[in-house]
Design an enzyme around this catalytic site. Structure first.
Site, PDB file in Angstrom:
ATOM      1  N   GLU A  91     -25.838  58.849 -43.203  1.00 22.89           N
ATOM      2  CA  GLU A  91     -26.414  60.144 -43.533  1.00 22.89           C
ATOM      3  C   GLU A  91     -26.209  61.139 -42.388  1.00 22.89           C
ATOM      4  OE1 GLU A  91     -30.518  59.763 -44.602  1.00 22.89           O
ATOM      5  OE2 GLU A  91     -30.124  58.118 -45.988  1.00 22.89           O
ATOM      6  N   CYS A 104     -27.558  67.148 -37.504  1.00 26.01           N
ATOM      7  CA  CYS A 104     -28.091  65.873 -37.031  1.00 26.01           C
ATOM      8  C   CYS A 104     -27.147  64.786 -37.529  1.00 26.01           C
ATOM      9  CB  CYS A 104     -29.505  65.668 -37.565  1.00 26.01           C
ATOM     10  SG  CYS A 104     -30.265  64.120 -37.033  1.00 26.01           S
ATOM     11  N   CYS A 111     -29.479  50.507 -37.972  1.00 23.81           N
ATOM     12  CA  CYS A 111     -29.908  50.583 -36.573  1.00 23.81           C
ATOM     13  C   CYS A 111     -30.516  49.249 -36.156  1.00 23.81           C
ATOM     14  CB  CYS A 111     -30.940  51.697 -36.404  1.00 23.81           C
ATOM     15  SG  CYS A 111     -31.478  51.928 -34.684  1.00 23.81           S
ATOM     16  N   CYS A 115     -37.512  50.555 -35.237  1.00 21.70           N
ATOM     17  CA  CYS A 115     -38.785  51.286 -35.127  1.00 21.70           C
ATOM     18  C   CYS A 115     -39.520  51.210 -36.466  1.00 21.70           C
ATOM     19  CB  CYS A 115     -38.531  52.738 -34.740  1.00 21.70           C
ATOM     20  SG  CYS A 115     -37.683  52.941 -33.149  1.00 21.70           S
ATOM     21  N   CYS A 118     -39.381  54.148 -39.056  1.00 25.07           N
ATOM     22  CA  CYS A 118     -38.053  54.709 -39.316  1.00 25.07           C
ATOM     23  C   CYS A 118     -37.399  54.023 -40.508  1.00 25.07           C
ATOM     24  CB  CYS A 118     -37.167  54.554 -38.076  1.00 25.07           C
ATOM     25  SG  CYS A 118     -35.480  55.140 -38.322  1.00 25.07           S
ATOM     26  N   GLY A 158     -29.098  55.204 -36.206  1.00 29.05           N
ATOM     27  CA  GLY A 158     -28.550  54.450 -35.091  1.00 29.05           C
ATOM     28  C   GLY A 158     -29.031  54.909 -33.728  1.00 29.05           C
ATOM     29  N   GLU A 159     -28.759  54.082 -32.735  1.00 29.53           N
ATOM     30  CA  GLU A 159     -29.084  54.356 -31.332  1.00 29.53           C
ATOM     31  C   GLU A 159     -27.789  54.725 -30.604  1.00 29.53           C
ATOM     32  OE1 GLU A 159     -29.794  55.016 -27.762  1.00 29.53           O
ATOM     33  OE2 GLU A 159     -31.602  54.653 -28.950  1.00 29.53           O
ATOM     34  N   SER A 190     -30.172  61.707 -28.365  1.00 32.49           N
ATOM     35  CA  SER A 190     -31.518  61.141 -28.461  1.00 32.49           C
ATOM     36  C   SER A 190     -31.442  59.623 -28.358  1.00 32.49           C
ATOM     37  CB  SER A 190     -32.161  61.540 -29.790  1.00 32.49           C
ATOM     38  OG  SER A 190     -33.433  60.945 -29.933  1.00 32.49           O
ATOM     39  N   SER A 213     -37.045  59.131 -27.274  1.00 29.63           N
ATOM     40  CA  SER A 213     -38.018  58.819 -28.321  1.00 29.63           C
ATOM     41  C   SER A 213     -39.024  57.822 -27.748  1.00 29.63           C
ATOM     42  CB  SER A 213     -37.310  58.224 -29.543  1.00 29.63           C
ATOM     43  OG  SER A 213     -36.447  59.178 -30.125  1.00 29.63           O
ATOM     44  N   CYS A 331     -33.795  60.528 -41.550  1.00 28.91           N
ATOM     45  CA  CYS A 331     -32.604  59.702 -41.732  1.00 28.91           C
ATOM     46  C   CYS A 331     -32.952  58.310 -42.248  1.00 28.91           C
ATOM     47  CB  CYS A 331     -31.824  59.604 -40.426  1.00 28.91           C
ATOM     48  SG  CYS A 331     -30.781  61.033 -40.167  1.00 28.91           S
TER      49      CYS A 331
END
Length: 343
Positions: A91, A104, A111, A115, A118, A158-159, A190, A213, A331
C-alpha cells in the site's frame, strides 16, 4: 531482465554506455521515466528505433499494477493497493495539504516488527521491497493522479531500517535532480528504533528527517506494544538518537500512538518528558486508528492533558490531525481486507 528503477544515476550511466549508447541518452531516458511517467521504450520518440529495441531487450521499467484505490470524501487522502510482479501486494498513500502533497510509501511486504496496533503487522512479514519497487510507488502514484509529489515519508508498510540498503538507495534516487527531484529535507524516514542502523544513517551524509515510533515511555509498556523492544530497549534507542543528533544536528520527531487506558495516563506523559529531556525532539501525538474492538482512542480531554504535560516540561508536541479516516488510511488495512475477502 533488469528493472531500470533499481539503478542509481551513476549505475545507469555505466549500463547505458556499456550498451553502446551515448551518455546523454541517460538523461533523455530519465526525463521520459521520471518526468513524463512513461514506462514503455516505444514511446521514447527522441531515441532511434534501434536504440529502443536494444533497451527493451535489456531493461524493464516496472511501474506498479493498481488493484484498488480509495479516496477520502473528507480531505482527499488517497490510498492505493498495488500488486507486485510476484503477486504480493503493498500500500501507498497520498496526503494533500494546502501547500504540498506528501506520499507515504512502503519498504517491505508486511512487517516483521509486529506492533499490536498496526494492521500491517497482523499480516506477518513476506519480504523486503527492491529499490525499484520503493521508487515505483512514487512514479505510479504520480502517473495515476497526474500530480507531483513534493514530500515523502517512509512510514508505510514495513520497517525501513530493516531494509536498509534498498531504503537508502531509493532515497538517493528520489532526491537526484535528474530522477525523482524531491528535496532531501522533504524526505522522512520513520523507524521503531534499530540502534545500529540509526547510527549508520547518521554517517550517510543524507540530510533526511528522522522519526522514531516510540509509543511508550517505559520498556515494560513498550514490550507489550512493540515486540522488537525486547531486543532493542528504549535506553539503547535513545542513546543511538543522541549519537545521531551529535553527528547531524537535526531534531528528531517522536511518533507516539495513544491508546486509551494503555499508554495515555498522565504518568506516561511525565515519564515521556523525562526520558526525552536531553534530546532535541518534537512529539507527534497520534490517536490510535483502531485495528481491534478493544483498542480505543483516548478522549479529547485526555489528549489535551497529555500534550499539556509535555509542553509544561519543555517538550514540543502537537496532536496530529487525522487524515483519511473514512477510507481506513492506516497502512495494512486495505491489504488485509482484500486478502481475507478473496475466495
Amino acid at each position: 531482465m533488469k528493472n531500470l528503477l533499481d539503478f542509481s544515476y551513476e549505475e545507469l550511466v555505466n549500463e547505458i554506455t556499456r550498451l553502446g549508447l551515448e551518455r546523454y541518452r541517460v538523461d533523455q531516458i530519465l526525463d521520459w521515466v521520471y518526468d513524463k511517467k512513461v514506462n514503455d521504450f516505444d514511446e521514447m520518440t527522441n531515441l532511434s528505433k534501434k536504440h529502443r529495441a536494444l533497451l527493451k531487450e535489456y531493461f524493464a521499467i516496472s511501474f506498479l499494477k493498481l488493484l484498488d484505490k480509495r479516496v477520502s470524501k473528507i480531505d482527499g487522502t488517497t490510498k492505493f493497493l498495488w500488486e507486485l510482479e510476484d503477486g504480493n501486494t503493498i500500500e501507498s498513500v497520498m496526503l494533500f495539504h494546502p501547500d504540498r502533497i506528501t506520499a507515504c510509501i512502503s519498504t517491505q511486504v508486511g512487517c516483521p516488527v509486529g506492533c499490536v496496533f498496526c494492521a500491517t503487522g497482523m499480516s506477518g512479514f513476506v519480504r523486503n521491497l527492491s529499490t525499484g519497487e520503493i521508487v515505483a510507488q512514487i512514479l505510479s502514484m504520480e502517473k495515476e493522479e497526474r500530480k507531483k509529489i513534493g514530500n515523502v515519508v517512509y512510514m508505510g508498510m514495513g520497517e525501513p531500517l530493516l531494509n536498509y540498503e534498498n531504503t537508502v538507495k531509493s532515497i538517493r534516487i528520489l532526491n537526484h535532480k535528474k530522477m525523482g527531484n524531491i528535496g532531501i529535507r522533504r524526505i522522512t524516514v520513520s523507524t521503531v528504533g534499530i540502534p545500529e542502523k540509526i547510527v549508520q544513517l547518521a554517517e550517510e551524509d543524507l540530510d533526511v528527517k528522522l522519526a522514531l515510533s516510540l509509543h511508550a515511555p517505559t520498556n515494560f509498556k513498550r514490550d507489550q506494544l512493540v515486540p522488537l523492544n525486547r531486543k532493542y530497549s528504549i535506553e539503547e534507542i535513545l542513546n543511538a538518537l543522541k549519537i545521531y543528533q551529535r553527528k547531524t544536528g537535526k531534531r528528531v520527531t517522536i511518533e507516539y500512538v495513544l491508546i486509551r487506558g494503555v499508554n495515555d495516563e498522565i504518568s506516561d506523559a511525565k515519564k515521556l518528558a523525562e526520558i526525552l529531556k536531553n534530546l532535541k525532539v518534537f512529539v507527534n501525538l497520534i490517536p490510535v486508528n483502531p485495528t481491534t474492538e478493544t483498542m480505543k482512542k483516548p478522549s479529547r480531554q485526555r489528549l489535551l492533558a497529555f500534550k499539556r504535560i509535555l509542553l509544561e516540561n519543555g517538550i514540543e508536541a502537537e496532536i496530529r490531525k487525522e487524515k483519511g479516516s473514512d477510507i481506513e488510511a492506516a497502512c495494512g488495512q486495505l491489504r488485509i481486507k482484500r486478502k481475507f475477502s478473496m475466495p
